[in-house]
Design a protein around this motif. Sequence first.
Motif, PDB file in Angstrom:
ATOM      1  N   GLU A  74      43.320  38.212  52.899  1.00  0.00           N
ATOM      2  CA  GLU A  74      43.174  38.946  51.764  1.00  0.00           C
ATOM      3  C   GLU A  74      44.229  40.212  51.732  1.00  0.00           C
ATOM      4  O   GLU A  74      44.661  40.274  50.489  1.00  0.00           O
ATOM      5  CB  GLU A  74      41.647  39.227  51.455  1.00  0.00           C
ATOM      6  CG  GLU A  74      40.717  37.946  51.354  1.00  0.00           C
ATOM      7  CD  GLU A  74      40.082  37.911  52.518  1.00  0.00           C
ATOM      8  OE1 GLU A  74      38.943  37.720  52.439  1.00  0.00           O
ATOM      9  OE2 GLU A  74      40.683  37.803  53.638  1.00  0.00           O
ATOM     10  N   SER A  75      44.004  40.907  52.621  1.00  0.00           N
ATOM     11  CA  SER A  75      44.736  42.096  52.733  1.00  0.00           C
ATOM     12  C   SER A  75      46.294  42.169  52.681  1.00  0.00           C
ATOM     13  O   SER A  75      46.828  42.775  51.996  1.00  0.00           O
ATOM     14  CB  SER A  75      44.223  43.133  53.849  1.00  0.00           C
ATOM     15  OG  SER A  75      42.817  43.514  53.885  1.00  0.00           O
ATOM     16  N   VAL A  76      46.653  41.152  53.393  1.00  0.00           N
ATOM     17  CA  VAL A  76      48.032  41.008  53.562  1.00  0.00           C
ATOM     18  C   VAL A  76      48.650  40.460  52.236  1.00  0.00           C
ATOM     19  O   VAL A  76      49.570  40.873  51.886  1.00  0.00           O
ATOM     20  CB  VAL A  76      48.463  40.073  54.687  1.00  0.00           C
ATOM     21  CG1 VAL A  76      49.686  39.580  54.763  1.00  0.00           C
ATOM     22  CG2 VAL A  76      48.420  40.848  56.133  1.00  0.00           C
ATOM     23  N   SER A  77      47.754  39.330  51.654  1.00  0.00           N
ATOM     24  CA  SER A  77      48.301  38.823  50.426  1.00  0.00           C
ATOM     25  C   SER A  77      48.546  39.967  49.319  1.00  0.00           C
ATOM     26  O   SER A  77      49.222  40.098  48.488  1.00  0.00           O
ATOM     27  CB  SER A  77      47.399  37.815  49.895  1.00  0.00           C
ATOM     28  OG  SER A  77      47.320  36.730  51.095  1.00  0.00           O
ATOM     29  N   ARG A  78      47.370  40.863  49.336  1.00  0.00           N
ATOM     30  CA  ARG A  78      47.448  41.776  48.156  1.00  0.00           C
ATOM     31  C   ARG A  78      48.485  43.056  48.418  1.00  0.00           C
ATOM     32  O   ARG A  78      49.281  43.124  47.426  1.00  0.00           O
ATOM     33  CB  ARG A  78      46.125  42.473  48.261  1.00  0.00           C
ATOM     34  CG  ARG A  78      45.888  43.896  47.439  1.00  0.00           C
ATOM     35  CD  ARG A  78      44.241  44.310  47.450  1.00  0.00           C
ATOM     36  NE  ARG A  78      44.156  44.977  48.783  1.00  0.00           N
ATOM     37  CZ  ARG A  78      43.115  44.318  49.761  1.00  0.00           C
ATOM     38  NH1 ARG A  78      42.680  43.726  49.031  1.00  0.00           N
ATOM     39  NH2 ARG A  78      42.921  45.167  50.687  1.00  0.00           N
ATOM     40  N   GLU A  79      48.858  43.122  49.814  1.00  0.00           N
ATOM     41  CA  GLU A  79      49.824  44.063  49.870  1.00  0.00           C
ATOM     42  C   GLU A  79      51.381  43.434  49.487  1.00  0.00           C
ATOM     43  O   GLU A  79      51.996  44.068  48.821  1.00  0.00           O
ATOM     44  CB  GLU A  79      50.008  44.222  51.543  1.00  0.00           C
ATOM     45  CG  GLU A  79      51.092  45.388  51.708  1.00  0.00           C
ATOM     46  CD  GLU A  79      51.232  45.550  53.348  1.00  0.00           C
ATOM     47  OE1 GLU A  79      52.484  45.848  53.806  1.00  0.00           O
ATOM     48  OE2 GLU A  79      50.403  45.169  54.156  1.00  0.00           O
ATOM     49  N   LEU A  80      51.539  42.115  50.043  1.00  0.00           N
ATOM     50  CA  LEU A  80      52.644  41.659  49.506  1.00  0.00           C
ATOM     51  C   LEU A  80      53.019  41.197  47.989  1.00  0.00           C
ATOM     52  O   LEU A  80      54.000  41.310  47.507  1.00  0.00           O
ATOM     53  CB  LEU A  80      52.932  40.123  50.321  1.00  0.00           C
ATOM     54  CG  LEU A  80      52.852  40.515  51.872  1.00  0.00           C
ATOM     55  CD1 LEU A  80      52.893  38.948  52.654  1.00  0.00           C
ATOM     56  CD2 LEU A  80      54.214  40.957  52.208  1.00  0.00           C
ATOM     57  N   ARG A  81      51.689  40.972  47.486  1.00  0.00           N
ATOM     58  CA  ARG A  81      51.780  40.737  46.148  1.00  0.00           C
ATOM     59  C   ARG A  81      51.841  42.185  45.337  1.00  0.00           C
ATOM     60  O   ARG A  81      52.887  42.161  44.407  1.00  0.00           O
ATOM     61  CB  ARG A  81      50.371  40.294  45.673  1.00  0.00           C
ATOM     62  CG  ARG A  81      50.326  40.163  44.232  1.00  0.00           C
ATOM     63  CD  ARG A  81      48.728  38.935  43.895  1.00  0.00           C
ATOM     64  NE  ARG A  81      47.579  40.042  44.229  1.00  0.00           N
ATOM     65  CZ  ARG A  81      46.866  39.744  45.208  1.00  0.00           C
ATOM     66  NH1 ARG A  81      47.174  38.673  46.015  1.00  0.00           N
ATOM     67  NH2 ARG A  81      45.709  40.450  45.401  1.00  0.00           N
ATOM     68  N   TYR A  82      51.424  43.334  45.624  1.00  0.00           N
ATOM     69  CA  TYR A  82      51.845  44.344  44.842  1.00  0.00           C
ATOM     70  C   TYR A  82      53.257  45.057  45.277  1.00  0.00           C
ATOM     71  O   TYR A  82      53.864  45.572  44.326  1.00  0.00           O
ATOM     72  CB  TYR A  82      50.702  45.473  45.358  1.00  0.00           C
ATOM     73  CG  TYR A  82      49.444  45.555  44.353  1.00  0.00           C
ATOM     74  CD1 TYR A  82      49.477  46.043  43.051  1.00  0.00           C
ATOM     75  CD2 TYR A  82      48.408  44.840  45.022  1.00  0.00           C
ATOM     76  CE1 TYR A  82      48.427  45.755  42.374  1.00  0.00           C
ATOM     77  CE2 TYR A  82      46.977  44.827  44.253  1.00  0.00           C
ATOM     78  CZ  TYR A  82      47.125  45.288  42.794  1.00  0.00           C
ATOM     79  OH  TYR A  82      45.906  44.951  42.201  1.00  0.00           O
ATOM     80  N   ASN A  83      53.609  44.665  46.546  1.00  0.00           N
ATOM     81  CA  ASN A  83      55.102  44.887  46.847  1.00  0.00           C
ATOM     82  C   ASN A  83      56.070  44.424  45.902  1.00  0.00           C
ATOM     83  O   ASN A  83      57.208  44.867  45.506  1.00  0.00           O
ATOM     84  CB  ASN A  83      55.392  44.606  48.072  1.00  0.00           C
ATOM     85  CG  ASN A  83      54.751  45.475  49.211  1.00  0.00           C
ATOM     86  OD1 ASN A  83      54.298  46.545  48.857  1.00  0.00           O
ATOM     87  ND2 ASN A  83      54.811  45.082  50.665  1.00  0.00           N
ATOM     88  N   PHE A  84      55.794  43.251  45.564  1.00  0.00           N
ATOM     89  CA  PHE A  84      56.668  42.221  44.703  1.00  0.00           C
ATOM     90  C   PHE A  84      56.191  42.802  43.114  1.00  0.00           C
ATOM     91  O   PHE A  84      57.536  43.003  42.768  1.00  0.00           O
ATOM     92  CB  PHE A  84      55.957  40.746  44.443  1.00  0.00           C
ATOM     93  CG  PHE A  84      56.783  39.708  43.685  1.00  0.00           C
ATOM     94  CD1 PHE A  84      58.185  39.665  43.618  1.00  0.00           C
ATOM     95  CD2 PHE A  84      55.935  39.153  42.619  1.00  0.00           C
ATOM     96  CE1 PHE A  84      58.753  38.886  42.680  1.00  0.00           C
ATOM     97  CE2 PHE A  84      56.555  38.506  41.753  1.00  0.00           C
ATOM     98  CZ  PHE A  84      57.937  38.325  41.670  1.00  0.00           C
ATOM     99  N   PHE A  85      55.301  43.223  42.967  1.00  0.00           N
ATOM    100  CA  PHE A  85      55.163  43.659  41.497  1.00  0.00           C
ATOM    101  C   PHE A  85      55.670  44.979  41.401  1.00  0.00           C
ATOM    102  O   PHE A  85      56.608  45.250  40.216  1.00  0.00           O
ATOM    103  CB  PHE A  85      53.668  44.032  41.242  1.00  0.00           C
ATOM    104  CG  PHE A  85      52.550  42.771  41.134  1.00  0.00           C
ATOM    105  CD1 PHE A  85      53.177  41.636  41.045  1.00  0.00           C
ATOM    106  CD2 PHE A  85      51.383  43.036  41.405  1.00  0.00           C
ATOM    107  CE1 PHE A  85      52.503  40.383  40.936  1.00  0.00           C
ATOM    108  CE2 PHE A  85      50.610  41.790  41.207  1.00  0.00           C
ATOM    109  CZ  PHE A  85      51.068  40.499  40.974  1.00  0.00           C
ATOM    110  N   ASN A  86      55.960  45.666  42.133  1.00  0.00           N
ATOM    111  CA  ASN A  86      56.351  47.201  42.184  1.00  0.00           C
ATOM    112  C   ASN A  86      57.982  47.056  42.299  1.00  0.00           C
ATOM    113  O   ASN A  86      58.661  47.994  41.890  1.00  0.00           O
ATOM    114  CB  ASN A  86      56.091  47.940  43.432  1.00  0.00           C
ATOM    115  CG  ASN A  86      54.767  48.831  42.995  1.00  0.00           C
ATOM    116  OD1 ASN A  86      54.740  49.500  42.063  1.00  0.00           O
ATOM    117  ND2 ASN A  86      53.694  48.487  43.746  1.00  0.00           N
TER     118      ASN A  86
END
Length: 332
Positions: A106-118
């Motif tokens: 969950e934490s890794v998915s969230r980090e990578l997801r927000y990296n993409f958004f930013n």
Amino acid sequence: MDEKLINSIRNYLIDNKIFNKNILVALSGGPDSVSLLFLLNSVKEEFSINLSAAYVNHGLRSKEENLVDYDIVKEHCSNLGVKLHVKIFKQGEIFEISKERRNSIESVSRELRYNFFNQLVAKDDLIAVAHNRDDQIETQIMRFFQGSSYEGLIGIKSERGNIIRPLINIEKSYLLSYLNSERIKFALDKTNSENDYLRNKIRNILIPTIEEVFPSFRNSLSKLEGKLIDLNQFINLKSKDLEWTNILGSWVTSYNDFLNLSYLERENEIYRVFDKTFHGDIPSYRLPNRFLKPIRKLNFKNNEIILEGHGIQFYRNKEHLIWTLLNNKLLK
């Protein structure tokens, strides 16, 4: 169109002074994010909003399930004239990253997801995510049993940095009713009914039991949240922020000034410098309370490492405290 729901979105945008903005909607194809897309689209001209959307396939479910989500997302964006950005991870890629970093999926998915958004937004653009009232309650309950600080018990903030959450005070049942009445398609993630993840256990096992014993617990949590927000504002008003200086990528502050702070003020400073370090790129990440425990000490020896982990090291160097980045990833 549900006017009550639309007015809730209007009030959120007005309260947060959101006009003439580019907004990227984090779109999964589920009921929450689809509701968010359609509701923002309904007021975009009124608030001079330029909408786009981002879809992430984490590669954690079957290809068939992911295809259903993607088809719904693609169809909605095409019909509404909203530009869609897509990121696809290989099957099992995030699982391997989580093992390598010793961090949860969950934490890794969230980090990578927000990296993409930013990567998709400019400096003054906003990212809209679809957390709702049910997510807020689950977060508050989870943090309570994890021994969170008073600030953590406030739960998910309605806005933070470039992240906005227009649905944070709207219950999921209301969103589902809206989608069904408007005949808007959405996907249901079957893993939400499985109890393999902590949040699912809270949602499917713990909350029904709490509701049976305390039927009005949702209202009680809402009142407690308001009191904690007031407390947080009072503490911030009374406390004085330390001066942090960036030297070659590390943040430096006065040892004696830090020592003169109360524990709550010290904790607040740690979160401030954490946000400075990662530039708010991981907005929902929280340092565990147990990790911050060492900052309670009355004093620290020279060269003593006070905190180490989660990608950072915090130590004393004579009359200064130094907060430095160990690497570019958050580690446990």
